[in-house]
Write an enzyme that holds these catalytic residues in place. Structure first.
Site, PDB file in Angstrom:
ATOM      1  N   LYS A   1       0.192  -5.245   8.733  1.00 47.67           N
ATOM      2  CA  LYS A   1       1.476  -4.792   8.182  1.00 47.67           C
ATOM      3  C   LYS A   1       2.118  -3.903   9.237  1.00 47.67           C
ATOM      4  CE  LYS A   1       3.428  -2.446   4.139  1.00 47.67           C
ATOM      5  NZ  LYS A   1       3.692  -1.083   4.638  1.00 47.67           N
TER       6      LYS A   1
ATOM      7  N   CYS B   1       3.047   2.863   9.492  1.00 41.59           N
ATOM      8  CA  CYS B   1       3.266   4.224   8.998  1.00 41.59           C
ATOM      9  C   CYS B   1       4.105   5.027   9.997  1.00 41.59           C
ATOM     10  CB  CYS B   1       1.918   4.894   8.769  1.00 41.59           C
ATOM     11  SG  CYS B   1       2.090   6.451   7.925  1.00 41.59           S
TER      12      CYS B   1
ATOM     13  N   PRO C   1       0.842  -1.193   0.000  1.00 35.45           N
ATOM     14  CA  PRO C   1       0.000   0.000   0.000  1.00 35.45           C
ATOM     15  C   PRO C   1       0.878   1.244   0.000  1.00 35.45           C
ATOM     16  CG  PRO C   1      -0.031  -1.074   2.169  1.00 35.45           C
ATOM     17  CD  PRO C   1       0.719  -1.976   1.247  1.00 35.45           C
ATOM     18  N   MET C   2       0.588   2.195  -0.885  1.00 37.95           N
ATOM     19  CA  MET C   2       1.342   3.455  -0.892  1.00 37.95           C
ATOM     20  C   MET C   2       0.363   4.602  -1.113  1.00 37.95           C
ATOM     21  SD  MET C   2       4.952   2.655  -2.840  1.00 37.95           S
ATOM     22  CE  MET C   2       4.354   1.611  -4.163  1.00 37.95           C
ATOM     23  N   ALA C   3       0.265   5.467  -0.095  1.00 37.74           N
ATOM     24  CA  ALA C   3      -0.648   6.603  -0.156  1.00 37.74           C
ATOM     25  C   ALA C   3      -0.290   7.490  -1.345  1.00 37.74           C
ATOM     26  CB  ALA C   3      -0.565   7.400   1.137  1.00 37.74           C
TER      27      ALA C   3
ATOM     28  N   GLY D   1       7.158  -2.199  -2.580  1.00 33.43           N
ATOM     29  CA  GLY D   1       6.692  -0.826  -2.621  1.00 33.43           C
ATOM     30  C   GLY D   1       7.452   0.002  -3.640  1.00 33.43           C
TER      31      GLY D   1
ATOM     32  N   GLN E   1      -6.470  -1.434   2.485  1.00 34.68           N
ATOM     33  CA  GLN E   1      -5.751  -1.247   3.743  1.00 34.68           C
ATOM     34  C   GLN E   1      -6.454  -0.206   4.613  1.00 34.68           C
ATOM     35  OE1 GLN E   1      -2.067   0.972   4.485  1.00 34.68           O
ATOM     36  NE2 GLN E   1      -1.202  -0.898   5.360  1.00 34.68           N
TER      37      GLN E   1
ATOM     38  N   ASN F   1       9.123  -7.391   3.682  1.00 34.43           N
ATOM     39  CA  ASN F   1       9.025  -6.115   2.964  1.00 34.43           C
ATOM     40  C   ASN F   1      10.241  -5.241   3.287  1.00 34.43           C
ATOM     41  OD1 ASN F   1       7.251  -3.070   3.555  1.00 34.43           O
ATOM     42  ND2 ASN F   1       7.829  -3.833   1.552  1.00 34.43           N
TER      43      ASN F   1
HETATM   44  C1  FMN Z   1       4.920   7.098  -1.132  1.00 34.21           C
HETATM   45  C2  FMN Z   1       4.722   6.020  -0.102  1.00 34.21           C
HETATM   46  C3  FMN Z   1       3.480   5.868   0.506  1.00 34.21           C
HETATM   47  C4  FMN Z   1       3.278   4.859   1.453  1.00 34.21           C
HETATM   48  N1  FMN Z   1       2.035   4.694   1.992  1.00 34.21           N
HETATM   49  C5  FMN Z   1       1.795   3.626   2.815  1.00 34.21           C
HETATM   50  C6  FMN Z   1       0.479   3.334   3.264  1.00 34.21           C
HETATM   51  O1  FMN Z   1      -0.504   4.021   2.927  1.00 34.21           O
HETATM   52  N2  FMN Z   1       0.329   2.250   4.089  1.00 34.21           N
HETATM   53  C7  FMN Z   1       1.391   1.465   4.481  1.00 34.21           C
HETATM   54  O2  FMN Z   1       1.195   0.496   5.226  1.00 34.21           O
HETATM   55  N3  FMN Z   1       2.640   1.721   4.040  1.00 34.21           N
HETATM   56  C8  FMN Z   1       2.851   2.759   3.207  1.00 34.21           C
HETATM   57  N4  FMN Z   1       4.114   2.956   2.709  1.00 34.21           N
HETATM   58  C9  FMN Z   1       5.184   1.989   3.041  1.00 34.21           C
HETATM   59  C10 FMN Z   1       5.265   0.883   1.999  1.00 34.21           C
HETATM   60  O3  FMN Z   1       4.063   0.129   1.978  1.00 34.21           O
HETATM   61  C11 FMN Z   1       6.445  -0.067   2.260  1.00 34.21           C
HETATM   62  O4  FMN Z   1       6.253  -0.698   3.512  1.00 34.21           O
HETATM   63  C12 FMN Z   1       7.791   0.653   2.297  1.00 34.21           C
HETATM   64  O5  FMN Z   1       7.897   1.530   1.197  1.00 34.21           O
HETATM   65  C13 FMN Z   1       8.966  -0.346   2.305  1.00 34.21           C
HETATM   66  O6  FMN Z   1       8.921  -1.184   1.182  1.00 34.21           O
HETATM   67  P1  FMN Z   1       9.851  -0.896  -0.117  1.00 34.21           P
HETATM   68  O7  FMN Z   1      11.280  -0.889   0.355  1.00 34.21           O
HETATM   69  O8  FMN Z   1       9.534  -2.021  -1.046  1.00 34.21           O
HETATM   70  O9  FMN Z   1       9.461   0.444  -0.644  1.00 34.21           O
HETATM   71  C14 FMN Z   1       4.340   3.988   1.797  1.00 34.21           C
HETATM   72  C15 FMN Z   1       5.581   4.143   1.181  1.00 34.21           C
HETATM   73  C16 FMN Z   1       5.793   5.138   0.239  1.00 34.21           C
HETATM   74  C17 FMN Z   1       7.141   5.253  -0.417  1.00 34.21           C
END
Ligand code: FMN
Length: 388
Positions: A151, A111, A26-28, A237, A80, A213
């Protein structure tokens, strides 16, 4: 004796059987239906919505209701939720289940952003064991046949780790899987993810899938994480920002048939330009507004064209587009025969940042339990808007 770990062919989360052990994180502001559809067109697995606040959902905020709407091609539908108040989270889960709006619900305890942790939410929450247990227990029960997952991060900082205990609490509460972003909240996105923590969680949580992750930038990284940690699936992500086809590479590498075979896609500039154009078109459809969709694609420009021979002037103009016709005209000016540039297009993208002390409610670290009275005060401070 150590046993070699073979990549799992599928991943089971409650009653769901996924066609690859791969989850879009999930990425906002990113994983709206447009981006999820695009990633799914290339790959397999589960594609999670951006975070939706439980309170906004229960209040049926118009933006939130739009954010939870899936396209018919999105099966299974995954949402989520974020919340700090057990009753509100439970009501949000019940709404999704009773109105048949999701096939999978994930709970955000990872978060690190100050506006969330300052209210005791996200990565700050598992520190309060009673509150965490209450939320996950009520959410899992309200979910019924719809699997609810967690998560989380490793904890608040190295002196306040929570993930092993939270994993066991989640498992006991009927949660269907746990995913670990192997950083603490105070690390934000800095440094490298501590994959050894994923191994430790996998050893502690034995009856439900454990997903890893953090810092998967390529299919090779995903194969390596599964082999090194023994995790049951990967959550990806930032690695897919501007590279939705990574989900194709992941499906081939982790193998729908269990074979760790398959070549990465040949991402020529023509291939990248087509993906970018498709993303813009899906955003226009999602917002039902060409101007808004084109404004939203602007933030993806640097990610898509990282390492490709696209001049500064063209990049700047792509980052100010207002119509699909403008995008088409600019893409036509590119050297579409340019091959995949290799290392220049690889590696880290998206947020990095520096470590800092997380913002927490006053006295948060003083005890591991919150108590009913403080818990109700927290409920009043719950965020009331989504996708942030
Ligand atoms: C722009 C952005 C928005 C994110 N929004 C959320 C979110 O809404 N919920 C969440 O659980 N994690 C959020 N994350 C965290 C990611 O889900 C993920 O756990 C984190 O980026 C680490 O994984 P990665 O190394 O593959 O990026 C966000 C990360 C980024 C970069």
């Amino acid at each position: 004796m150590s046993l070699a770990v073979a990549p799992a062919p599928t991943l089971r989360i409650g009653p769901l059987t996924l066609d690859a052990p791969v989850v879009l994180a999930p990425m906002a502001g990113i994983t709206n239906t447009a981006f999820r559809r695009l990633c799914r067109e290339y790959g397999a697995g589960l594609y999670v919505s951006e975070m939706i606040t439980s309170r906004a959902l229960v209040e049926r905020n118009a933006t939130t209701m739009r954010l939870i709407t899936h396209h018919e091609s999105e099966v299974p539908r995954s949402i989520q939720l974020y919340g700090v108040d057990p009753a509100t989270v439970e009501a949000a889960v019940r709404l999704l289940v009773e109105e048949d709006r999701a096939d999978h619900i994930d709970l955000n305890f990872g978060c690190p952003v100050p506006k969330v942790t300052r209210k005791g939410g996200g990565a700050a929450l598992p520190w309060k064991r009673d509150l965490f247990r209450d939320i996950v227990t009520r959410a899992a029960r309200a979910g019924g046949a719809i699997p609810v997952t967690v998560k989380m991060r490793k904890g608040i900082d190295d002196d306040h780790l929570t993930y092993l205990e939270a994993g066991r609490i989640a498992e006991d509460a009927g949660i269907a899987a746990v995913a670990l972003h192997a950083r603490t909240a105070s690390q934000f996105y800095s440094g490298t993810a501590d994959w050894a923590a994923i191994t430790a969680l996998k050893e502690a949580v034995t009856s439900i899938p454990v997903l890893g992750n953090g810092d998967i930038w390529s299919a090779d990284d995903a194969v390596r994480m599964m082999a090194e940690t023994g995790c049951d699936g990967v959550v990806v992500g930032r690695g897919c920002l501007g590279r939705p086809w990574l989900f194709g590479d992941l499906a081939r590498a982790l193998g729908r048939d269990g074979s760790a075979a398959g070549e990465p896609v040949d991402a020529t500039l023509a291939f990248v330009a087509r993906a970018f154009r498709r993303h813009a078109e899906l955003l226009v459809e999602f917002f039902d507004d060409e101007g808004r969709g084109c404004r939203d694609i602007r933030k993806h420009v640097a990610w898509y064209f990282k390492g490709y021979p696209v001049g500064g002037d063209t990049r700047a103009r792509l980052a100010t587009v207002s119509t699909l016709a403008e995008i088409d005209a600019l893409l036509e000016t590119l050297d579409l025969d340019a091959p995949y540039p290799g290392a220049a297009a690889e590696g880290q993208r998206g947020r990095a940042g520096t470590p800092k002390r997380p913002a927490l409610p006053d006295g948060w670290l003083d005890s591991r339990d919150i108590g009913a009275e403080a818990s109700s005060r927290l409920a009043e401070a719950e965020l009331d808007h989504s996708g942030g």
